[in-house]
Design a protein around this motif. Structure first.
Motif: not given
Length: 260
Positions: A55-65, A101-111, A133-140
């Protein structure tokens, strides 16, 4: 500014989600504003807090992508001071969509820049892998907690994870530290549990948390009720252990006196 702590181990079944939910709930119970980020496509942290991932409409996925702002989709839980940025199955596709995507490892950090000043602690539940996704998490993250179960294959893969952390420190996030190694599923009565504790503490010394997380029925049951163990039975050994872990982290970070 809140501290971002990733809970990571590419080995499954070591207590990552249990630690995420119950550590975050303990920090919240101690009146620190806390956010859980469910960065696992299995969405167990989301369901473990009583929400249906379907039932989740938006998630961390939408934040990064799709660059949706996290603060617009954060959910308030029934536990005071504890919020959730949920996950859903679409997160599986995020790694493929992010490849070019450019700087794909930093998408979560930016969000997370959008919400970092809203919380004292942000806890990321990572998936059992070493993917993008784990690399994004550790980068953030500012630091990482590594849960290790007190069982036969406890140290299997741990060297690979620590090497990944070192690479991320060198290339993506020089400020990343190891908050600690957390021994989980401990059983005082089992010789193997005590051998693992001895082996890990001998090898990693001060990197290991003093708090041991026991095998505990309340920790196992509480996700089915959609609540942390603290809500189900605050006097259970599991709930008390995670409160002790929260205090240990708070003392280490200078947010709580030793006598509190």
């Amino acid at each position: 500014m809140g501290k971002i702590i990733a809970i990571a181990n590419q080995k499954g079944g070591v207590g990552k989600t249990t630690t995420t939910i119950n550590l975050a709930a303990s920090l919240a119970a101690l009146e620190f504003r806390t956010l859980i980020i469910d960065a696992d496509p299995q969405a167990n942290a989301t369901s473990g807090l009583g929400f249906n991932p379907k039932e989740v409409e938006n998630s961390i996925y939408e934040c990064m992508v799709d660059d949706i702002r996290p603060r617009d989709i954060i959910i308030e839980t029934n536990f005071p001071n504890l919020n959730l940025l949920p996950s859903h199955i679409d997160l599986v596709g995020a790694e493929i969509e992010m490849i070019n995507l450019p700087k794909r490892e930093e998408k979560m950090k930016e969000s997370l820049k959008d919400v970092k000043d809203m919380y004292d602690f942000i806890i990321i539940d990572c998936s059992p892998s070493l993917g993008l996704i784990v690399i994004n998490s550790l980068t953030a993250a500012d630091s990482v907690i590594v849960p290790v179960q007190c069982e036969y294959f406890a140290l299997e893969g741990l060297g690979k994870l620590l090497n990944t952390i070192k690479i991320i420190q060198q290339r993506l996030n020089p400020a990343l530290t190891i908050e600690g190694i957390l021994l989980t599923m401990y059983d005082l009565r089992v010789r193997l549990s005590n051998q693992v504790v001895h082996e890990v503490t001998t090898h990693f010394k001060n990197m290991v948390f003093q708090t041991l997380i026991p095998r505990n029925i309340r920790l196992s049951e509480s996700p089915s009720y959609g609540v942390p163990a603290l809500s189900q039975d605050a006097d259970s050994k599991g709930a008390i252990s995670y409160l002790n872990l929260a205090r240990e982290i708070l003392i280490k970070n200078g947010k709580l006196g030793v006598d509190n």
